[in-house]
Design a protein around this motif. Sequence first.
Motif, PDB file in Angstrom:
ATOM      1  N   UNK A  66       0.791  -1.412  -0.131  1.00  0.00           N
ATOM      2  CA  UNK A  66      -0.382   0.274  -0.020  1.00  0.00           C
ATOM      3  C   UNK A  66       0.952   1.058   0.235  1.00  0.00           C
ATOM      4  N   UNK A  67       1.733   1.959  -0.881  1.00  0.00           N
ATOM      5  CA  UNK A  67       2.906   2.584  -0.729  1.00  0.00           C
ATOM      6  C   UNK A  67       1.766   3.932  -0.868  1.00  0.00           C
ATOM      7  N   UNK A  68       0.848   4.119  -1.837  1.00  0.00           N
ATOM      8  CA  UNK A  68       0.055   4.969  -1.684  1.00  0.00           C
ATOM      9  C   UNK A  68      -0.991   6.020   0.184  1.00  0.00           C
ATOM     10  N   UNK A  69      -1.110   4.488   0.071  1.00  0.00           N
ATOM     11  CA  UNK A  69      -1.642   4.890   2.050  1.00  0.00           C
ATOM     12  C   UNK A  69      -0.406   5.347   2.547  1.00  0.00           C
ATOM     13  N   UNK A  70       0.514   4.534   2.262  1.00  0.00           N
ATOM     14  CA  UNK A  70       1.949   4.639   3.387  1.00  0.00           C
ATOM     15  C   UNK A  70       2.586   6.288   2.766  1.00  0.00           C
ATOM     16  N   UNK A  71       1.753   7.475   2.098  1.00  0.00           N
ATOM     17  CA  UNK A  71       2.620   7.758   1.755  1.00  0.00           C
ATOM     18  C   UNK A  71       1.519   8.534   1.753  1.00  0.00           C
ATOM     19  N   UNK A  72       0.782   8.858   1.767  1.00  0.00           N
ATOM     20  CA  UNK A  72      -0.414   9.699   2.271  1.00  0.00           C
ATOM     21  C   UNK A  72      -0.062  10.155   4.091  1.00  0.00           C
ATOM     22  N   UNK A  73      -0.142   8.469   4.560  1.00  0.00           N
ATOM     23  CA  UNK A  73       0.036   9.017   6.377  1.00  0.00           C
ATOM     24  C   UNK A  73       0.998   9.113   6.696  1.00  0.00           C
ATOM     25  N   UNK A  74       2.737   9.615   5.735  1.00  0.00           N
ATOM     26  CA  UNK A  74       3.192  10.393   6.062  1.00  0.00           C
ATOM     27  C   UNK A  74       3.537  11.944   5.950  1.00  0.00           C
TER      28      UNK A  74
END
Length: 238
Positions: A66-74
């Motif tokens: 889930x790279x997009x989710x991880x980026x949004x969380x960051x």
Amino acid sequence: MSEWKARRFWTSAEVSEVSEGFGIALDGRPVKTPAKRALVVPTRGLAEAVAAEWAAQEAVVDPLSMPFTRTANAALDKVAVQRREVADMIAAYGDSDLLCYRAAQPAELVTRQAAQWDPILDWAETALEARLSPRTGVMHAPQTSEALERLSARVHALSVFELTAFHDLVSLSGSLILGFAAAQDLQKIDALWDISRLDEIWQAEQWGKDDEAEAAAAVKFQAFQHAKVVFDLSNSAF
């Protein structure tokens, strides 16, 4: 004891428009970040990318998929709460930009660096109104304050989500100028990546490829590509 893993409990993942942008809802329940902030992104396109990752999860949730989710969380949990510090850190790359530190020899490498890196510095002088000057060797030699201030102002003007993606474009390439070149579509992303790896590519041509180094570079390139996609989906505006 086996590590606990989150299991899928929802049947649908959908984008929801909210006052701050676009959120993601699982069976109508808003997704939150690890810090319990509402996971809200600036564009529908980015929200759809995040929602697709949640929809694709199977019995057990795999955060690595889930790279997009991880980026949004960051962006929400880290960059948003220290935006100025992050922007300062990124802008500092300009004073030690990869494109400015050149080999003294051999002649073939010197020629290749000039052929690939000089045009991008020339582009930056026009497009970014900042001239960075090359130097020979690895000893630090500061750039002009005028150029650095103009580059810094552009970095600080980025939105939180743009800044999050831009951080990876710059840190992975080692170049603030290449980060801007990627953001502004100066060349295709794979070509810019190869330009950032000019020295490594040249070394591999001379001595042969190192499988471990090549594998590590492939992982970084995937992250570089992802950062470009996130930057574009964040509705970049210079």
